[in-house]
Design an enzyme around this catalytic site. Structure first.
Site, PDB file in Angstrom:
ATOM      1  N   GLY A   1      -9.392  -2.332   1.868  1.00 13.34           N
ATOM      2  CA  GLY A   1      -9.099  -1.398   0.796  1.00 13.34           C
ATOM      3  C   GLY A   1      -7.705  -1.583   0.260  1.00 13.34           C
ATOM      4  O   GLY A   1      -7.220  -0.794  -0.557  1.00 13.34           O
ATOM      5  N   THR A   2      -7.044  -2.644   0.698  1.00 19.45           N
ATOM      6  CA  THR A   2      -5.632  -2.867   0.380  1.00 19.45           C
ATOM      7  C   THR A   2      -5.408  -3.717  -0.856  1.00 19.45           C
ATOM      8  O   THR A   2      -4.288  -3.803  -1.347  1.00 19.45           O
ATOM      9  CB  THR A   2      -4.952  -3.557   1.576  1.00 19.45           C
ATOM     10  OG1 THR A   2      -5.789  -4.630   2.026  1.00 19.45           O
ATOM     11  CG2 THR A   2      -4.769  -2.586   2.733  1.00 19.45           C
TER      12      THR A   2
ATOM     13  N   GLY B   1      -0.217  -8.266   6.561  1.00 17.31           N
ATOM     14  CA  GLY B   1      -1.289  -8.962   5.877  1.00 17.31           C
ATOM     15  C   GLY B   1      -0.903  -9.581   4.552  1.00 17.31           C
ATOM     16  O   GLY B   1      -1.172 -10.763   4.303  1.00 17.31           O
TER      17      GLY B   1
ATOM     18  N   LEU C   1       3.857  -7.726  -4.928  1.00 16.90           N
ATOM     19  CA  LEU C   1       2.921  -8.723  -5.442  1.00 16.90           C
ATOM     20  C   LEU C   1       2.028  -8.161  -6.544  1.00 16.90           C
ATOM     21  O   LEU C   1       1.632  -8.885  -7.452  1.00 16.90           O
ATOM     22  CB  LEU C   1       2.063  -9.265  -4.300  1.00 16.90           C
ATOM     23  CG  LEU C   1       2.844  -9.953  -3.172  1.00 16.90           C
ATOM     24  CD1 LEU C   1       1.916 -10.296  -2.018  1.00 16.90           C
ATOM     25  CD2 LEU C   1       3.542 -11.209  -3.687  1.00 16.90           C
ATOM     26  N   ASN C   2       1.709  -6.880  -6.440  1.00  9.77           N
ATOM     27  CA  ASN C   2       0.872  -6.224  -7.449  1.00  9.77           C
ATOM     28  C   ASN C   2       1.214  -4.740  -7.438  1.00  9.77           C
ATOM     29  O   ASN C   2       0.832  -4.030  -6.503  1.00  9.77           O
ATOM     30  CB  ASN C   2      -0.607  -6.442  -7.143  1.00  9.77           C
ATOM     31  CG  ASN C   2      -1.527  -5.854  -8.193  1.00  9.77           C
ATOM     32  OD1 ASN C   2      -1.135  -5.011  -9.000  1.00  9.77           O
ATOM     33  ND2 ASN C   2      -2.770  -6.288  -8.188  1.00  9.77           N
TER      34      ASN C   2
ATOM     35  N   THR D   1      -1.938  -2.240  -6.787  1.00 11.78           N
ATOM     36  CA  THR D   1      -2.485  -2.151  -5.431  1.00 11.78           C
ATOM     37  C   THR D   1      -1.427  -1.659  -4.447  1.00 11.78           C
ATOM     38  O   THR D   1      -1.741  -0.931  -3.503  1.00 11.78           O
ATOM     39  CB  THR D   1      -3.045  -3.506  -4.981  1.00 11.78           C
ATOM     40  OG1 THR D   1      -2.030  -4.507  -5.060  1.00 11.78           O
ATOM     41  CG2 THR D   1      -4.215  -3.923  -5.845  1.00 11.78           C
TER      42      THR D   1
ATOM     43  N   GLY E   1       2.155  -1.314   3.038  1.00 11.57           N
ATOM     44  CA  GLY E   1       1.064  -0.387   3.305  1.00 11.57           C
ATOM     45  C   GLY E   1       1.354   0.655   4.360  1.00 11.57           C
ATOM     46  O   GLY E   1       0.769   1.737   4.330  1.00 11.57           O
ATOM     47  N   GLU E   2       2.223   0.353   5.313  1.00  6.26           N
ATOM     48  CA  GLU E   2       2.527   1.319   6.367  1.00  6.26           C
ATOM     49  C   GLU E   2       3.821   2.077   6.097  1.00  6.26           C
ATOM     50  O   GLU E   2       4.051   3.144   6.651  1.00  6.26           O
ATOM     51  CB  GLU E   2       2.572   0.612   7.717  1.00  6.26           C
ATOM     52  CG  GLU E   2       1.220   0.006   8.069  1.00  6.26           C
ATOM     53  CD  GLU E   2       1.161  -0.599   9.457  1.00  6.26           C
ATOM     54  OE1 GLU E   2       2.229  -0.833  10.050  1.00  6.26           O
ATOM     55  OE2 GLU E   2       0.052  -0.847   9.946  1.00  6.26           O
TER      56      GLU E   2
END
Length: 728
Positions: free
Chosen positions: A469-470, A511, A613-614, A617, A687-688
């Site tokens: 979902g990342t 990731g 990077l984006n 997202t 993400g974290e």
């Protein structure tokens, strides 16, 4: 490709067309139309799928004396029953602390002890309820983590011990010494742990599963079942949330495999929601004592952080001190994580393991110390910034922009207009408060590879990287398109299959940085292959063409299929630096003056995570982490039944996560700096980071609104209401 020195100027990415640009997820249409094939829904991968249903232990520790499965075997539609007493304990796969099946020993409640396979889900579930189990319970268990911490604090060799902490505390102008508590938390991903396994053909096993780390899962299956890895294929192209709960091999795949072998047919099995809490992993409860010493100038002179968490034997628990040796400057730092063995389900990685729980306490302590010193909480944090690792001053941070995060956030949030006196600002019946917290999360990278294939101007990227979902599909396609001078429409991503080159996988915030570097490495190798075929050097790839001197060829004109496989290998030079990500979280809350009900009104995150990077997202990842942390701050608490050794609120009705209605306004600002030490793309994970510190910012805002300081999460109204009447 060996990344053995800091990245220099790279015109591919410094002037990028795709990398760093807002790009909607290429897998988005599949997700919103319900056509993305999640593990349990892959009806077309193999014919004749049967249904498996698990039976879990009804005790938390002890032995199984006997199991009578005769009624289950004779139930309608049942094809096979496998009980734990029928096989020897299975070998533990990578990072599996508990055995997932086999033998008589019970280590935790809802440990898998049987699987029933039937023609329908309902038949399998009904038959599982017919199995009769006789137990021999172990001695009464002690689940009091606070008492265990009292016994353990100060004991053992410190994990970090620099400077003279005792001297710092004896001469400090201001001291803080407080206890903090965070409860056990569950990942509660929307998609349960689920697998389809076909082990009906001798020693060949195919597994369609929901797992974040294909290679780890692949190797663990081989170890657990004693098979050669080349006899196993694992596929996991779409995952409905993981948050660390799907990093390792779990009981869904093991039971489906055992059921498939016994029934001689493919078996699909999803763990029921109660098993998510009591059979899989969770974030451990923590008890933390934080002591701070500071001078009159506000600079910290001593930091002493001890914490305890629970784990099964050989488990890692939740190291709430993980960030403390690295975040704030101090001449003396002492930190210790005590692991307490308990007969509870396995505690292991959950989004930002360590830092998420640790910052829930440390960032409240920082606010409390700022108040003692009469300093603005933002300024206090800025005063204690550092560009070197506090526990190893010889080691610089590769890139650290924490102060800029605080400054940018304070300006955007209008921090100077905030309420400065607890309980002084009202909006009708609501007491309004504002809070801030710092965010820290390490920037780990892992080796990661891929295959790049070009044919007819179309580029195919194959990698066992997963997308939980990342947005992995999208950022890797962006990386490939940028490197090869193609458009996103020219790139096809094939992911989540053990037949593809091994990647970093998804987890630990490694990731994006790792897998994008792996795709870059494969594409650069492909560029070399193409240049060799054309007999040119230093070719430029843009607009779908190869340009070098007098050569100007369209990639679509190249004959045949050209492919290259490569991976990113990280050089030792990175160990010379402390690599991390940083952020600042600002929160406004309203607390009802009569009831103590807390509502988040607005949130802001400012993130320093290298190249983004984006932005689309990445923002989704950050606001998801922020939302998750609101749940941790205000509602999430795995309610332990200490008599049975199980978590009682084991569903989404009793375990309350934050939802859309709880989050009215979120804003994210990316500093978008470039970290040349982190990766060839100068990128780090994010993400974290979004979950780190947010809960403390909420708690600090609640204090600012009410004057009631809560050090035991979640911050529920029963902990506030006693202090409200005078203010209300």
């Amino acid at each position: 490709m060996k990344f053995d020195k800091a990245a220099g100027e790279n015109t591919l990415f410094d002037n990028a067309e795709f990398v760093g640009r807002p790009t909607h997820r290429i897998d988005g249409p599949l997700k919103v139309t319900g056509t993305a094939p999640y593990a349990y829904e892959r009806h077309d991968v193999v014919e004749g799928q049967l249904y498996g249903y698990p039976l879990g232990s009804a005790i938390s520790h002890g032995l199984i004396v006997s199991m009578d499965a005769e009624a289950a075997r004779n139930a309608p539609g049942v094809r096979a029953v496998v009980t734990t007493l029928e096989i020897d304990p299975l070998e533990k796969g990578m990072n599996n602390v508990a055995r997932l099946f086999g033998g008589a020993e019970v280590q935790h409640y809802h440990q898998a002890i049987a699987v029933v396979v039937a023609d329908s889900f309902e038949q399998a579930r009904a038959a599982a309820s017919l199995i009769e189990v006789e137990y021999e319970k172990g001695d009464p268990a002690d689940y009091d983590l606070g008492a265990a911490f009292e016994r353990l604090q100060g004991s053992g060799e410190m994990d970090t011990d620099t400077g003279d902490v005792e001297a710092a505390f004896s001469s400090a102008a201001a001291l803080l010494d407080e206890m903090y508590h965070t409860p056990s938390q569950s990942h509660m991903a929307m998609e349960p742990h689920a697998s389809i396994v076909d082990w009906s053909d001798g020693d060949q096993m195919t597994v369609w599963t929901s797992n974040q780390m294909i290679n780890w899962n692949h190797g663990s299956l081989a170890t657990t079942f004693g098979l050669d890895e080349d006899k196993i294929r694992v596929e996991s192209p779409y995952i409905g949330g993981g948050f660390g709960g799907k990093l390792w091999l779990r009981a869904d795949a093991v039971l489906a495999a055992l059921g498939s072998r016994a029934a001689g047919a493919p078996v699909k099995l999803a763990l029921p929601r109660p098993f998510i809490m009591n059979n899989t992993t969770h974030r451990s409860e923590t008890v933390q004592r934080i002591r701070l010493a500071a001078g009159e100038d506000g600079k910290l002179t001593g930091i002493w952080h001890e914490a305890a968490s629970h784990a099964l034997p050989d488990g890692r628990g939740e190291d709430a001190t993980a960030q403390t040796p690295f975040f704030y400057a101090s001449d003396s730092i002492r930190a210790k994580h005590h692991i307490v063995t308990m007969s509870l389900p396995e505690s292991a990685d959950m989004r930002a393991p360590g830092e998420a729980a640790g910052l829930m306490a440390l960032e409240v302590a920082m606010d409390e110390m700022a108040e003692k010193l009469g300093m603005d909480p933002v300024e206090f944090r800025k005063v204690n910034d550092t560009q070197v690792n506090p526990s190893n001053p010889e080691q610089e941070f590769s890139d650290r922009n924490f102060v800029e995060c605080l400054d940018r956030g304070a300006e955007a949030f209008r921090w100077t207009d905030r309420n400065t006196a607890p309980g002084a600002t009202r909006d009708g019946q609501w007491l309004v408060g504002h809070g801030v917290a710092g965010a820290y999360r390490g920037a780990l990278v892992l080796p990661s590879g891929s295959r790049a294939l070009l044919e007819g101007g179309k580029l195919v990227i194959e990698t066992d990287m997963t997308d939980i979902g990342t947005g992995s599909y999208t950022i890797l396609a962006q990386t490939a398109a940028e490197t090869m001078g193609l458009t996103l429409d020219d790139v096809e991503m094939r992911m989540g299959n053990s037949a593809y080159p091994v990647s970093s996988g998804s987890g630990g915030q490694f990731g994006a940085a790792s897998s994008s570097a792996g795709v870059y490495a494969a594409c650069m190798a492909l560029r070399e292959r193409i240049a060799e075929q054309l007999g040119v050097e230093e070719a430029e790839f843009r607009d779908g063409r190869v340009i070098a001197g007098d050569t100007d060829r369209a990639l679509s004109e190249l004959e045949g299929q050209i492919d290259a496989v490569d991976s990113i290998e990280w050089g030792d030079f990175q160990s010379e630096y402390q690599m991390a990500t940083f952020g600042a979280h600002f929160v406004e809350v309203g607390v009802h003056a009569g009831t103590g009900e807390t509502r988040v009104r607005r949130m802001l995150a400012v993130c320093d995570s290298g190249r983004i990077l984006n932005p689309i997202t990445a923002r989704s990842q950050v606001i998801g982490g922020m939302t998750m942390a609101v749940g941790a701050a205000l509602s999430e608490d795995m309610a332990l039944d200490s008599g049975r050794g199980m978590f009682a609120n084991h569903d989404l009705a009793g375990y309350e996560v934050a939802v859309h209605a709880d989050i009215p306004e979120q804003e994210v600002i990316f500093i978008d700096t470039l970290d040349p030490v982190a990766s060839p793309l100068k990128a780090k994970g994010v993400g974290e980071l979004g979950v780190c510190g947010v809960a403390a910012a909420v708690a600090n805002a609640v204090y600012n609104a009410t004057g009631v300081r809560v050090r035991e999460y979640p911050v529920t109204l029963d902990k506030l209401i006693g202090g409200l009447p005078a203010i209300g």
